[in-house]
Design a protein around this motif. Structure first.
Motif, PDB file in Angstrom:
ATOM      1  N   VAL A 106       4.540   3.153  10.168  1.00  9.58           N
ATOM      2  CA  VAL A 106       3.664   4.114   9.978  1.00  9.58           C
ATOM      3  C   VAL A 106       4.092   5.262   9.116  1.00  9.58           C
ATOM      4  N   ASN A 107       5.217   5.730   9.086  1.00  6.42           N
ATOM      5  CA  ASN A 107       5.894   6.547   8.250  1.00  6.42           C
ATOM      6  C   ASN A 107       6.120   6.120   6.727  1.00  6.42           C
ATOM      7  N   ASN A 108       6.213   4.853   6.670  1.00  2.48           N
ATOM      8  CA  ASN A 108       6.381   4.198   5.082  1.00  2.48           C
ATOM      9  C   ASN A 108       4.966   4.278   4.610  1.00  2.48           C
ATOM     10  N   ILE A 109       3.732   3.819   5.472  1.00  4.20           N
ATOM     11  CA  ILE A 109       2.420   3.925   4.974  1.00  4.20           C
ATOM     12  C   ILE A 109       2.207   5.224   4.485  1.00  4.20           C
ATOM     13  N   ARG A 110       2.550   6.365   5.184  1.00  5.28           N
ATOM     14  CA  ARG A 110       2.126   7.658   4.782  1.00  5.28           C
ATOM     15  C   ARG A 110       3.039   8.154   3.627  1.00  5.28           C
ATOM     16  N   ARG A 111       4.163   7.526   3.462  1.00  9.33           N
ATOM     17  CA  ARG A 111       4.817   7.741   2.234  1.00  9.33           C
ATOM     18  C   ARG A 111       3.984   7.026   0.944  1.00  9.33           C
ATOM     19  N   MET A 112       3.469   6.128   1.150  1.00  4.12           N
ATOM     20  CA  MET A 112       2.781   5.541   0.115  1.00  4.12           C
ATOM     21  C   MET A 112       1.632   6.105  -0.253  1.00  4.12           C
ATOM     22  N   LEU A 113       0.942   6.676   1.093  1.00  6.01           N
ATOM     23  CA  LEU A 113      -0.336   7.481   0.748  1.00  6.01           C
ATOM     24  C   LEU A 113      -0.139   8.510  -0.005  1.00  6.01           C
ATOM     25  N   GLY A 162       2.297   8.748  -2.762  1.00  8.03           N
ATOM     26  CA  GLY A 162       2.594   8.270  -3.757  1.00  8.03           C
ATOM     27  C   GLY A 162       4.033   8.041  -3.835  1.00  8.03           C
ATOM     28  N   ASP A 163       4.789   7.862  -2.616  1.00  7.96           N
ATOM     29  CA  ASP A 163       6.220   7.865  -2.824  1.00  7.96           C
ATOM     30  C   ASP A 163       6.494   6.146  -2.394  1.00  7.96           C
ATOM     31  N   GLU A 164       7.503   5.521  -2.777  1.00  7.68           N
ATOM     32  CA  GLU A 164       8.190   4.526  -2.294  1.00  7.68           C
ATOM     33  C   GLU A 164       8.414   4.142  -0.816  1.00  7.68           C
ATOM     34  N   PRO A 165       8.107   3.094  -0.381  1.00  9.79           N
ATOM     35  CA  PRO A 165       8.397   2.909   1.020  1.00  9.79           C
ATOM     36  C   PRO A 165      10.005   2.996   1.437  1.00  9.79           C
ATOM     37  N   LEU A 166      10.584   3.250   2.275  1.00  5.84           N
ATOM     38  CA  LEU A 166      11.879   3.163   2.672  1.00  5.84           C
ATOM     39  C   LEU A 166      12.410   1.802   2.966  1.00  5.84           C
ATOM     40  N   ARG A 167      13.466   1.136   2.967  1.00  6.50           N
ATOM     41  CA  ARG A 167      14.002   0.173   3.386  1.00  6.50           C
ATOM     42  C   ARG A 167      13.893  -0.058   5.002  1.00  6.50           C
ATOM     43  N   MET A 168      13.350  -1.079   5.508  1.00  2.00           N
ATOM     44  CA  MET A 168      13.182  -1.225   7.146  1.00  2.00           C
ATOM     45  C   MET A 168      14.215  -2.193   7.767  1.00  2.00           C
ATOM     46  N   ILE A 169      14.884  -1.719   8.664  1.00  2.00           N
ATOM     47  CA  ILE A 169      15.599  -2.671   9.535  1.00  2.00           C
ATOM     48  C   ILE A 169      14.961  -3.055  10.652  1.00  2.00           C
ATOM     49  N   PRO A 170      15.215  -4.674  10.982  1.00  2.00           N
ATOM     50  CA  PRO A 170      14.402  -5.013  12.250  1.00  2.00           C
ATOM     51  C   PRO A 170      14.828  -4.392  13.430  1.00  2.00           C
ATOM     52  N   TYR A 184       7.005 -14.085   1.171  1.00  2.00           N
ATOM     53  CA  TYR A 184       7.493 -12.727   0.829  1.00  2.00           C
ATOM     54  C   TYR A 184       9.162 -12.434   0.829  1.00  2.00           C
ATOM     55  N   GLU A 185       9.431 -11.758   0.049  1.00  2.00           N
ATOM     56  CA  GLU A 185      11.153 -11.763  -0.189  1.00  2.00           C
ATOM     57  C   GLU A 185      11.516 -10.601   1.028  1.00  2.00           C
ATOM     58  N   THR A 186      10.560  -9.417   1.133  1.00  2.00           N
ATOM     59  CA  THR A 186      11.277  -8.397   1.974  1.00  2.00           C
ATOM     60  C   THR A 186       9.898  -8.054   2.739  1.00  2.00           C
ATOM     61  N   ALA A 187      10.310  -7.253   3.912  1.00  2.00           N
ATOM     62  CA  ALA A 187       9.254  -6.608   4.761  1.00  2.00           C
ATOM     63  C   ALA A 187       8.534  -5.481   4.021  1.00  2.00           C
ATOM     64  N   GLU A 188       9.178  -4.823   2.918  1.00  2.00           N
ATOM     65  CA  GLU A 188       8.355  -4.020   2.054  1.00  2.00           C
ATOM     66  C   GLU A 188       7.296  -4.693   1.372  1.00  2.00           C
ATOM     67  N   ASP A 206       3.494  -3.610   1.332  1.00  2.00           N
ATOM     68  CA  ASP A 206       2.848  -3.108  -0.028  1.00  2.00           C
ATOM     69  C   ASP A 206       1.511  -4.017  -0.178  1.00  2.00           C
ATOM     70  N   GLU A 207       1.597  -5.363   0.193  1.00  2.00           N
ATOM     71  CA  GLU A 207       0.316  -6.057  -0.096  1.00  2.00           C
ATOM     72  C   GLU A 207      -0.614  -5.590   0.880  1.00  2.00           C
ATOM     73  N   PHE A 208      -0.487  -5.589   2.026  1.00  2.00           N
ATOM     74  CA  PHE A 208      -1.110  -4.803   3.030  1.00  2.00           C
ATOM     75  C   PHE A 208      -1.970  -3.749   2.763  1.00  2.00           C
ATOM     76  N   TYR A 209      -0.953  -2.718   2.213  1.00  2.00           N
ATOM     77  CA  TYR A 209      -1.349  -1.466   1.830  1.00  2.00           C
ATOM     78  C   TYR A 209      -2.513  -1.553   0.764  1.00  2.00           C
ATOM     79  N   GLN A 210      -2.199  -2.409  -0.221  1.00  2.00           N
ATOM     80  CA  GLN A 210      -3.462  -2.486  -1.271  1.00  2.00           C
ATOM     81  C   GLN A 210      -4.564  -3.099  -0.604  1.00  2.00           C
TER      82      GLN A 210
END
Length: 363
Positions: free
Chosen positions: A34-41, A43-51, A173-177, A181-185
């Motif tokens: 959720v926080n990464n989506i908010r960052r993308m909204l 205009g910032d890049e998402p932070l790397r996520m760990i499982p 997909y190479e990463t969770a990010e 990103d594709e979901f976000y678009q």
């Protein structure tokens, strides 16, 4: 298909195998997503996520790109006693006891026993092994590493995240990010479509309220008389005075027509003839209760007409998404789901997650 407000495949994970393809996506912290989506909204890049796994008390360490190690929890209680309070993800207590502790207790022809005894104090949500061993063997195990000796580590690879995308095509997909990103678009585009739909719906409702307010005013002023008149005559009067056939119903029919525009020509002609035969619909005016025919109700309808559509016009599609996520987080806090992991099936959370659209294969 539905598009939830967050990519559920990152929350619940996915694993399976098919002809020529296999897939493994671990779970991620719901609040990090959720926080990464908010960052993308913003205009910032998402932070790397760990499982991350709900209720897991161990640690997950990154070894390299898409490679992690999952560690259980083990602690030394005294010079001869240790406690195991967490096993690696997907390791069951019975399996661990049979494959690790029993061989350590009984030993083999080639390997002497390592421990002298163990006891279990598990609950339905916690793990607790109390293990006793000689002081010398505990020192030796500590030198090697307790996690390694007691097999409390398991590898986790994220290099095989193969999913169907929103177009129904298999994609790696190479990463969770990348998934995020594709979901976000896709989701942001559908929020734009959702705003257009809401604007059309509220526009129709505004027209309906406008007609109702004008009808009430003209009834109060005596410009329209509906008592003791045939329905056919009333409909003709309303048409002559410029009232619209039910705007909401007409708008919904136009939306359905757009959905079915690729249907067969004969079917379209049949629908058009049916619509034409039904004629104008003024039930939304003629079926109003008597207490609607008051000045207070007229003023209330005018206020509703002016406020709803104007509020929507002032919002950006990103604002709609932020509102949905804020509502979701409030429900998450209320339901005490904790910091992350799979979502339990409560009605309120389901309704919040599936707000007004759909789950694609990566959703």
């Amino acid at each position: 298909w539905y598009i939830p407000i967050i990519p559920m495949v990152l929350i619940n994970g996915a694993e399976g195998i098919g002809t020529g393809w296999s897939c493994k996506v671990p779970n991620y912290d719901i609040r990090e997503v959720v926080n990464n989506i908010r960052r993308m909204l913003d205009g910032d890049e998402p932070l790397r996520m760990i499982p991350s796994y709900k209720y897991f008390k161990g640690t997950i360490d990154e070894l390299g790109q898409n490679h992690f190690i999952i560690n259980g929890e083990i602690s030394v209680l005294n010079s001869t006693t240790i406690e195991i309070s967490e096993l690696p993800v997907r390791t069951w207590t019975q399996t661990y006891k049979e494959q690790v502790l029993e061989p350590m207790l009984t030993g083999t022809e080639k390997t002497p026993s390592l421990i002298t005894d163990y006891k279990e104090y598990h609950t339905d949500t916690t793990v607790k092994f109390i293990i006793t061993m000689s002081e010398q063997k505990l020192v030796e195990a500590e030198a090697i590493g307790l996690h390694k000796v007691f097999k409390l580590q398991s590898p986790l690879s994220c290099s095989n995240m193969v999913l169907f995308d929103h177009a129904g095509c298999l994609k790696k997909y190479e990463t969770a990010e990348d998934i995020l990103d594709e979901f976000y678009q896709v989701r942001l585009r559908y929020y734009g479509l959702r705003k257009e739909w809401l604007a059309g719906m509220l526009g129709a409702e505004s027209a309906k309220l406008n007609n109702q307010a004008r009808f009430i005013l003209e009834k109060i002023e005596g410009k329209i008389v509906i008592e003791n008149k045939p329905k056919k005559e009333l409909i003709q009067v309303l048409i002559e005075r410029g009232y619209d056939s039910d705007p909401v119903k007409s708008w919904k029919e136009s939306q359905q027509k757009d959905i079915d525009e690729n249907a067969e020509e004969d079917t379209d002609k049949e629908n058009e003839s049916t619509a034409a035969a039904s004629g104008p619909d003024f039930n939304y005016l003629l079926n109003m209760p008597l207490w609607y025919l008051t000045k207070e109700k007229k003023d209330e309808l005018c206020k509703q007409r002016d406020n709803k559509l104007e509020n929507l016009k002032q919002k950006d599609p990103t604002d709609l998404w932020r509102e949905d996520m804020a509502a979701f987080i409030r429900e998450l806090d209320v339901s005490k789901l904790g910091f992350g992991g799979q979502i339990q099936s409560t009605s309120t959370l389901s309704e919040t997650l599936l707000i007004n659209s759909s789950v694609s294969s990566f959703g």
